[in-house]
Write a protein that holds these residues in place. Structure first.
Motif, PDB file in Angstrom:
ATOM      1  N   LEU A  63      -1.973  -9.734  -3.463  1.00  0.00           N
ATOM      2  CA  LEU A  63      -2.058  -9.967  -4.904  1.00  0.00           C
ATOM      3  C   LEU A  63      -1.485  -8.787  -5.700  1.00  0.00           C
ATOM      4  O   LEU A  63      -1.604  -7.633  -5.286  1.00  0.00           O
ATOM      5  CB  LEU A  63      -3.506 -10.182  -5.332  1.00  0.00           C
ATOM      6  CG  LEU A  63      -4.106 -11.542  -5.030  1.00  0.00           C
ATOM      7  CD1 LEU A  63      -5.596 -11.544  -5.354  1.00  0.00           C
ATOM      8  CD2 LEU A  63      -3.384 -12.650  -5.785  1.00  0.00           C
ATOM      9  N   PRO A  64      -0.913  -9.087  -6.865  1.00  0.00           N
ATOM     10  CA  PRO A  64      -0.461  -8.011  -7.750  1.00  0.00           C
ATOM     11  C   PRO A  64      -1.661  -7.185  -8.229  1.00  0.00           C
ATOM     12  O   PRO A  64      -2.746  -7.728  -8.416  1.00  0.00           O
ATOM     13  CB  PRO A  64       0.171  -8.751  -8.928  1.00  0.00           C
ATOM     14  CG  PRO A  64       0.322 -10.162  -8.517  1.00  0.00           C
ATOM     15  CD  PRO A  64      -0.633 -10.413  -7.406  1.00  0.00           C
ATOM     16  N   ASP A  65      -1.443  -5.898  -8.421  1.00  0.00           N
ATOM     17  CA  ASP A  65      -2.477  -5.070  -9.032  1.00  0.00           C
ATOM     18  C   ASP A  65      -2.123  -4.880 -10.502  1.00  0.00           C
ATOM     19  O   ASP A  65      -1.142  -5.448 -11.004  1.00  0.00           O
ATOM     20  CB  ASP A  65      -2.665  -3.751  -8.275  1.00  0.00           C
ATOM     21  CG  ASP A  65      -1.486  -2.801  -8.392  1.00  0.00           C
ATOM     22  OD1 ASP A  65      -0.526  -3.082  -9.156  1.00  0.00           O
ATOM     23  OD2 ASP A  65      -1.510  -1.765  -7.713  1.00  0.00           O
ATOM     24  N   GLU A  66      -2.897  -4.066 -11.201  1.00  0.00           N
ATOM     25  CA  GLU A  66      -2.699  -3.888 -12.649  1.00  0.00           C
ATOM     26  C   GLU A  66      -1.387  -3.201 -12.998  1.00  0.00           C
ATOM     27  O   GLU A  66      -0.926  -3.287 -14.137  1.00  0.00           O
ATOM     28  CB  GLU A  66      -3.881  -3.128 -13.267  1.00  0.00           C
ATOM     29  CG  GLU A  66      -4.024  -1.699 -12.803  1.00  0.00           C
ATOM     30  CD  GLU A  66      -4.736  -1.536 -11.457  1.00  0.00           C
ATOM     31  OE1 GLU A  66      -4.741  -0.403 -10.948  1.00  0.00           O
ATOM     32  OE2 GLU A  66      -5.253  -2.520 -10.899  1.00  0.00           O
ATOM     33  N   ASN A  67      -0.758  -2.536 -12.038  1.00  0.00           N
ATOM     34  CA  ASN A  67       0.520  -1.865 -12.300  1.00  0.00           C
ATOM     35  C   ASN A  67       1.737  -2.676 -11.871  1.00  0.00           C
ATOM     36  O   ASN A  67       2.867  -2.275 -12.138  1.00  0.00           O
ATOM     37  CB  ASN A  67       0.546  -0.504 -11.605  1.00  0.00           C
ATOM     38  CG  ASN A  67      -0.492   0.430 -12.173  1.00  0.00           C
ATOM     39  OD1 ASN A  67      -0.650   0.527 -13.380  1.00  0.00           O
ATOM     40  ND2 ASN A  67      -1.229   1.090 -11.298  1.00  0.00           N
ATOM     41  N   SER A  68       1.501  -3.774 -11.181  1.00  0.00           N
ATOM     42  CA  SER A  68       2.612  -4.589 -10.694  1.00  0.00           C
ATOM     43  C   SER A  68       3.307  -5.296 -11.846  1.00  0.00           C
ATOM     44  O   SER A  68       2.673  -5.679 -12.833  1.00  0.00           O
ATOM     45  CB  SER A  68       2.108  -5.645  -9.707  1.00  0.00           C
ATOM     46  OG  SER A  68       1.512  -5.043  -8.590  1.00  0.00           O
ATOM     47  N   GLU A  87       0.834  -1.207   0.000  1.00  0.00           N
ATOM     48  CA  GLU A  87       0.000   0.000   0.000  1.00  0.00           C
ATOM     49  C   GLU A  87       0.869   1.257   0.000  1.00  0.00           C
ATOM     50  O   GLU A  87       0.619   2.198  -0.768  1.00  0.00           O
ATOM     51  CB  GLU A  87      -0.918  -0.013   1.226  1.00  0.00           C
ATOM     52  CG  GLU A  87      -1.855   1.160   1.291  1.00  0.00           C
ATOM     53  CD  GLU A  87      -2.766   1.112   2.510  1.00  0.00           C
ATOM     54  OE1 GLU A  87      -3.351   2.167   2.822  1.00  0.00           O
ATOM     55  OE2 GLU A  87      -2.894   0.048   3.148  1.00  0.00           O
ATOM     56  N   GLU A 136      -4.649 -13.402  -1.110  1.00  0.00           N
ATOM     57  CA  GLU A 136      -5.500 -12.287  -1.544  1.00  0.00           C
ATOM     58  C   GLU A 136      -4.997 -10.921  -1.083  1.00  0.00           C
ATOM     59  O   GLU A 136      -4.960  -9.981  -1.889  1.00  0.00           O
ATOM     60  CB  GLU A 136      -6.942 -12.536  -1.086  1.00  0.00           C
ATOM     61  CG  GLU A 136      -7.951 -11.606  -1.727  1.00  0.00           C
ATOM     62  CD  GLU A 136      -8.060 -10.289  -1.002  1.00  0.00           C
ATOM     63  OE1 GLU A 136      -8.331  -9.276  -1.678  1.00  0.00           O
ATOM     64  OE2 GLU A 136      -7.858 -10.249   0.228  1.00  0.00           O
ATOM     65  N   ARG A 177       2.730   1.598  -3.447  1.00  0.00           N
ATOM     66  CA  ARG A 177       1.808   1.990  -4.515  1.00  0.00           C
ATOM     67  C   ARG A 177       1.360   3.443  -4.355  1.00  0.00           C
ATOM     68  O   ARG A 177       1.205   4.159  -5.346  1.00  0.00           O
ATOM     69  CB  ARG A 177       0.622   1.046  -4.534  1.00  0.00           C
ATOM     70  CG  ARG A 177       1.016  -0.344  -5.035  1.00  0.00           C
ATOM     71  CD  ARG A 177      -0.068  -1.365  -4.856  1.00  0.00           C
ATOM     72  NE  ARG A 177       0.328  -2.649  -5.441  1.00  0.00           N
ATOM     73  CZ  ARG A 177      -0.136  -3.818  -5.051  1.00  0.00           C
ATOM     74  NH1 ARG A 177      -1.035  -3.897  -4.062  1.00  0.00           N
ATOM     75  NH2 ARG A 177       0.290  -4.921  -5.630  1.00  0.00           N
TER      76      ARG A 177
END
Length: 178
Positions: free
Chosen positions: A82-87, A39, A79, A42
């Motif tokens: 987890l990777p996000d869309e930018n990872s 967190e 969970e 990011r």
């Protein structure tokens, strides 16, 4: 020093392996810490790179690895991290995140000179990855509460080696500055 990247090692896991019983108690402690590191990274637009074992599945890609982990024994531990869309995601087959992976090239492309390593297992993949980062002249931070172990005594020794022999900044996750 260059830019900083948060590297999440082997946290996308199905926990159906022979060491899972010994590893899980420390993973349960570590997951919330890693979630907070994710967190914070990011929020500051720090590169987040997952370096994850392929578990011998040579045709798999990161999406399949995530699916396998979420269908595993402890999706509740997967969970939150987890990777996000930018990872970014690097698949590895051995202990070190550098061994036969494109990670060195990726780090150069991103201008990264400082790694914050978190994940599992302290006395194995984290230790070997820290050594390989050190020999590549990368600065290291290890959040001591953001790495999970199988053997506490070996993990303590590994953290000490990372600090003493590799110049790693070993500190609590709450004091890691991105």
């Amino acid at each position: 020093m260059g830019r900083t990247a948060l590297i999440v090692i082997d946290m996308i896991n199905d926990y159906r392996h022979e060491d899972a019983g010994q590893l899980l108690p420390d993973v349960e402690r570590t997951v919330p810490v890693i979630a907070r590191l994710l967190e914070a990274a990011r929020a500051r637009d720090i590169s987040v790179i997952y370096a994850n074992d392929n578990f011998g599945e040579w045709r798999s890609h990161h999406g399949e690895i995530v699916e396998m982990a979420m269908a595993g024994a402890r999706p509740d531990l997967v969970e939150p991290v987890l990777p996000d869309e930018n990872s970014l995601f690097v698949v590895k087959a051995r202990h070190s995140i550098f061994y036969e992976t494109p990670l060195p090239y990726l780090l150069r492309q991103l201008g990264v000179g400082h790694l914050v390593l978190c994940g599992q297992v302290t006395e194995q993949c984290v230790l070997y990855s820290a050594l390989d980062a050190h020999i590549r002249h990368l600065d290291l931070t290890i959040p001591e509460d953001g790495v999970a172990h199988i053997h506490e005594d070996l993990a303590r020794a590994g953290l000490r080696m990372m600090e003493r022999n590799m110049g790693a900044d070993v500190r609590p996750a709450e004091s890691v500055a991105f």
